[in-house]
Design a protein around this motif. Structure first.
Motif, PDB file in Angstrom:
ATOM      1  N   GLY A   1     -13.142  -2.477 -41.338  1.00 15.36           N
ATOM      2  CA  GLY A   1     -13.145  -3.011 -42.555  1.00 15.36           C
ATOM      3  C   GLY A   1     -13.648  -4.664 -42.676  1.00 15.36           C
ATOM      4  N   GLY A   2     -14.218  -4.908 -41.489  1.00  7.29           N
ATOM      5  CA  GLY A   2     -14.793  -6.286 -41.223  1.00  7.29           C
ATOM      6  C   GLY A   2     -16.221  -6.690 -41.653  1.00  7.29           C
ATOM      7  N   GLN A   3     -16.965  -5.652 -42.244  1.00  8.14           N
ATOM      8  CA  GLN A   3     -18.283  -5.870 -42.376  1.00  8.14           C
ATOM      9  C   GLN A   3     -18.764  -6.679 -43.434  1.00  8.14           C
ATOM     10  OE1 GLN A   3     -20.383  -2.330 -43.354  1.00  8.14           O
ATOM     11  NE2 GLN A   3     -21.991  -2.853 -44.346  1.00  8.14           N
ATOM     12  N   THR A   4     -18.148  -6.916 -44.708  1.00  8.30           N
ATOM     13  CA  THR A   4     -18.309  -7.840 -45.640  1.00  8.30           C
ATOM     14  C   THR A   4     -18.262  -9.218 -44.967  1.00  8.30           C
ATOM     15  OG1 THR A   4     -17.829  -6.427 -47.429  1.00  8.30           O
ATOM     16  CG2 THR A   4     -17.813  -8.626 -47.897  1.00  8.30           C
TER      17      THR A   4
ATOM     18  N   SER B   1     -21.178 -12.069 -44.277  1.00  8.21           N
ATOM     19  CA  SER B   1     -20.873 -13.243 -45.045  1.00  8.21           C
ATOM     20  C   SER B   1     -21.193 -14.555 -44.128  1.00  8.21           C
ATOM     21  CB  SER B   1     -19.735 -13.407 -45.734  1.00  8.21           C
ATOM     22  OG  SER B   1     -19.432 -14.437 -46.400  1.00  8.21           O
ATOM     23  N   GLY B   2     -20.480 -14.269 -42.903  1.00  4.82           N
ATOM     24  CA  GLY B   2     -20.315 -15.393 -41.889  1.00  4.82           C
ATOM     25  C   GLY B   2     -21.673 -15.658 -41.246  1.00  4.82           C
TER      26      GLY B   2
ATOM     27  N   SER C   1     -30.161 -14.633 -49.154  1.00  2.00           N
ATOM     28  CA  SER C   1     -30.675 -13.157 -49.655  1.00  2.00           C
ATOM     29  C   SER C   1     -29.704 -12.083 -49.963  1.00  2.00           C
ATOM     30  CB  SER C   1     -31.561 -12.966 -48.357  1.00  2.00           C
ATOM     31  OG  SER C   1     -32.415 -13.750 -47.897  1.00  2.00           O
ATOM     32  N   PRO C   2     -29.895 -11.060 -50.431  1.00  2.00           N
ATOM     33  CA  PRO C   2     -28.968  -9.918 -51.062  1.00  2.00           C
ATOM     34  C   PRO C   2     -28.378  -9.529 -49.615  1.00  2.00           C
ATOM     35  CG  PRO C   2     -30.905  -9.737 -52.441  1.00  2.00           C
ATOM     36  CD  PRO C   2     -31.429 -10.953 -51.242  1.00  2.00           C
ATOM     37  N   VAL C   3     -27.031  -9.091 -49.672  1.00  2.00           N
ATOM     38  CA  VAL C   3     -26.535  -8.757 -48.618  1.00  2.00           C
ATOM     39  C   VAL C   3     -27.154  -7.467 -48.188  1.00  2.00           C
ATOM     40  CG1 VAL C   3     -24.028  -7.682 -47.740  1.00  2.00           C
ATOM     41  CG2 VAL C   3     -24.356  -9.619 -49.338  1.00  2.00           C
ATOM     42  N   PRO C   4     -27.380  -7.109 -47.020  1.00  2.00           N
ATOM     43  CA  PRO C   4     -27.897  -5.694 -46.500  1.00  2.00           C
ATOM     44  C   PRO C   4     -27.164  -4.809 -46.904  1.00  2.00           C
ATOM     45  CG  PRO C   4     -27.641  -7.620 -44.480  1.00  2.00           C
ATOM     46  CD  PRO C   4     -27.132  -8.106 -45.788  1.00  2.00           C
ATOM     47  N   ARG C   5     -27.879  -3.675 -46.889  1.00  2.00           N
ATOM     48  CA  ARG C   5     -27.166  -2.291 -47.060  1.00  2.00           C
ATOM     49  C   ARG C   5     -25.919  -1.970 -46.328  1.00  2.00           C
ATOM     50  NH1 ARG C   5     -28.161   1.524 -43.280  1.00  2.00           N
ATOM     51  NH2 ARG C   5     -29.719   1.489 -41.900  1.00  2.00           N
ATOM     52  N   GLN C   6     -25.193  -1.665 -46.815  1.00  2.00           N
ATOM     53  CA  GLN C   6     -23.774  -0.953 -46.222  1.00  2.00           C
ATOM     54  C   GLN C   6     -24.101   0.139 -45.455  1.00  2.00           C
ATOM     55  OE1 GLN C   6     -20.411  -2.561 -46.932  1.00  2.00           O
ATOM     56  NE2 GLN C   6     -22.054  -4.137 -47.517  1.00  2.00           N
ATOM     57  N   ALA C   7     -23.508   0.042 -44.240  1.00  2.00           N
ATOM     58  CA  ALA C   7     -23.394   1.015 -43.017  1.00  2.00           C
ATOM     59  C   ALA C   7     -22.543   2.231 -43.473  1.00  2.00           C
ATOM     60  CB  ALA C   7     -23.157   0.713 -41.753  1.00  2.00           C
TER      61      ALA C   7
ATOM     62  N   VAL D   1     -24.563  -2.501 -38.426  1.00  2.00           N
ATOM     63  CA  VAL D   1     -24.412  -3.323 -39.321  1.00  2.00           C
ATOM     64  C   VAL D   1     -25.177  -4.738 -38.552  1.00  2.00           C
ATOM     65  CG1 VAL D   1     -22.745  -5.170 -40.276  1.00  2.00           C
ATOM     66  CG2 VAL D   1     -22.159  -2.635 -39.945  1.00  2.00           C
ATOM     67  N   ILE D   2     -25.215  -4.768 -37.335  1.00  2.00           N
ATOM     68  CA  ILE D   2     -25.711  -5.699 -36.692  1.00  2.00           C
ATOM     69  C   ILE D   2     -27.182  -5.942 -36.829  1.00  2.00           C
ATOM     70  CG2 ILE D   2     -26.321  -6.728 -34.358  1.00  2.00           C
ATOM     71  CD1 ILE D   2     -23.313  -7.304 -34.774  1.00  2.00           C
ATOM     72  N   TRP D   3     -28.124  -4.870 -36.879  1.00  2.00           N
ATOM     73  CA  TRP D   3     -29.232  -4.829 -36.749  1.00  2.00           C
ATOM     74  C   TRP D   3     -29.658  -4.953 -38.480  1.00  2.00           C
ATOM     75  CZ3 TRP D   3     -32.964  -6.087 -33.700  1.00  2.00           C
ATOM     76  CH2 TRP D   3     -32.472  -6.006 -32.156  1.00  2.00           C
ATOM     77  N   ASP D   4     -29.033  -4.605 -39.425  1.00  2.00           N
ATOM     78  CA  ASP D   4     -29.076  -4.910 -40.671  1.00  2.00           C
ATOM     79  C   ASP D   4     -29.426  -6.260 -40.931  1.00  2.00           C
ATOM     80  OD1 ASP D   4     -29.272  -2.534 -41.605  1.00  2.00           O
ATOM     81  OD2 ASP D   4     -27.263  -2.387 -42.542  1.00  2.00           O
ATOM     82  N   VAL D   5     -28.252  -7.341 -40.328  1.00  2.26           N
ATOM     83  CA  VAL D   5     -28.265  -8.607 -40.466  1.00  2.26           C
ATOM     84  C   VAL D   5     -29.336  -9.291 -39.877  1.00  2.26           C
ATOM     85  CG1 VAL D   5     -26.946 -10.673 -40.043  1.00  2.26           C
ATOM     86  CG2 VAL D   5     -25.882  -8.535 -40.971  1.00  2.26           C
ATOM     87  N   LEU D   6     -29.574  -8.587 -38.558  1.00  6.87           N
ATOM     88  CA  LEU D   6     -30.882  -9.337 -37.817  1.00  6.87           C
ATOM     89  C   LEU D   6     -32.288  -9.033 -38.467  1.00  6.87           C
ATOM     90  CD1 LEU D   6     -29.967  -8.029 -34.116  1.00  6.87           C
ATOM     91  CD2 LEU D   6     -30.228 -10.425 -34.908  1.00  6.87           C
ATOM     92  N   SER D   7     -32.263  -8.131 -39.239  1.00  5.51           N
ATOM     93  CA  SER D   7     -33.601  -8.077 -39.878  1.00  5.51           C
ATOM     94  C   SER D   7     -33.844  -8.886 -40.963  1.00  5.51           C
ATOM     95  CB  SER D   7     -33.474  -6.552 -40.533  1.00  5.51           C
ATOM     96  OG  SER D   7     -32.759  -6.339 -41.599  1.00  5.51           O
TER      97      SER D   7
END
Length: 226
Positions: free
Chosen positions: A199-202, A206-207, A216-222, A114-120
């Motif tokens: 359960g805190g991914q969304t 968002s934060g 941008s669109p939300v990154p893919r869900q892990a 999840v971290i690297w989805d957002v970093l990208s």
């Protein structure tokens, strides 16, 4: 032990010398089951490369979580980075020669994914760290995670202080309530975002999007099963 950190070499050396009960120090310790013979040296080299690149290029933010996990930083020597994202971490600062320190299949970690989805999507130089930069585990179970103790946290304060002083990020983001509470106790001002696990991914995504002004669109869900 002298807690004054003079430079990157001193940082790595002092970090490697830390010892605590029921704690794996990836910069000194070697796992007999998964690590290569020179695993601690590889992890020290990985960390050194990232710190030196961050000093050279500058960083927008420090993202700080609680402590290393057994599927991620314990194996790579890099906070919030599993083996599947070593290449992504390398590209974050411009093709660093980061290397695996283990043998067998590369492991993934849900949080790191999840971290690297957002970093990208953020597309900025971010330095990743932990309040406690080692891997604390349950007594007798090295492949488990536990929260570090207050004494362990305070013993590692000089490392975080040196990074903040040296890298001078524009913002410090605490990933999770535990990290924010620990940083507050250490008198470090930070903005908290929800930890992506349990359960805190969304809320995490968002934060982070809000902090960096992204629409941008939300990154893919892990979808990892752990």
């Amino acid at each position: 032990m002298d807690t004054t950190i003079k430079n990157t070499n001193d940082f790595i050396e002092k970090l490697s010398n830390l010892r605590f009960e029921a704690v794996f120090n990836p910069y000194r310790d070697r796992c007999g089951e998964f690590d290569n013979a020179d695993a601690p040296a590889i992890r020290r080299a990985n960390l050194r490369l990232v710190i030196e690149a961050a000093q050279t290029k500058g960083v927008a933010s420090l993202w700080i979580a609680r402590d290393l996990g057994y599927r991620g930083g314990r194996r790579t020597g890099l906070a919030l980075t599993d083996e599947l994202h070593l290449e992504a971490h390398s590209e974050l600062y411009g093709s660093l020669p980061l290397a695996r320190a283990t043998h067998g299949p590369a492991l993934a970690e849900r949080t790191a994914t999840v971290i690297w989805d957002v970093l990208s999507v953020v597309g900025q130089p971010i330095f990743l760290w932990n309040v406690f930069p080692l891997h604390p585990h349950e007594q007798g179970d090295a492949m488990s995670n536990r929260c570090h103790t207050r004494a362990e946290r305070h013993a590692c304060r000089p490392f975080l202080a040196w990074l903040l002083q040296t890298l001078r990020p524009r913002s410090v983001i605490a990933i999770g309530r535990d990290a924010q509470s620990a940083l507050s106790e250490l008198d470090i001002i930070s903005q908290q975002v929800r930890h992506p696990s349990y359960g805190g991914q969304t809320e995490f995504v968002s934060g982070m999007y809000h902090h960096y002004g992204l629409s941008s669109p939300v990154p893919r869900q892990a979808s990892l099963p752990f």
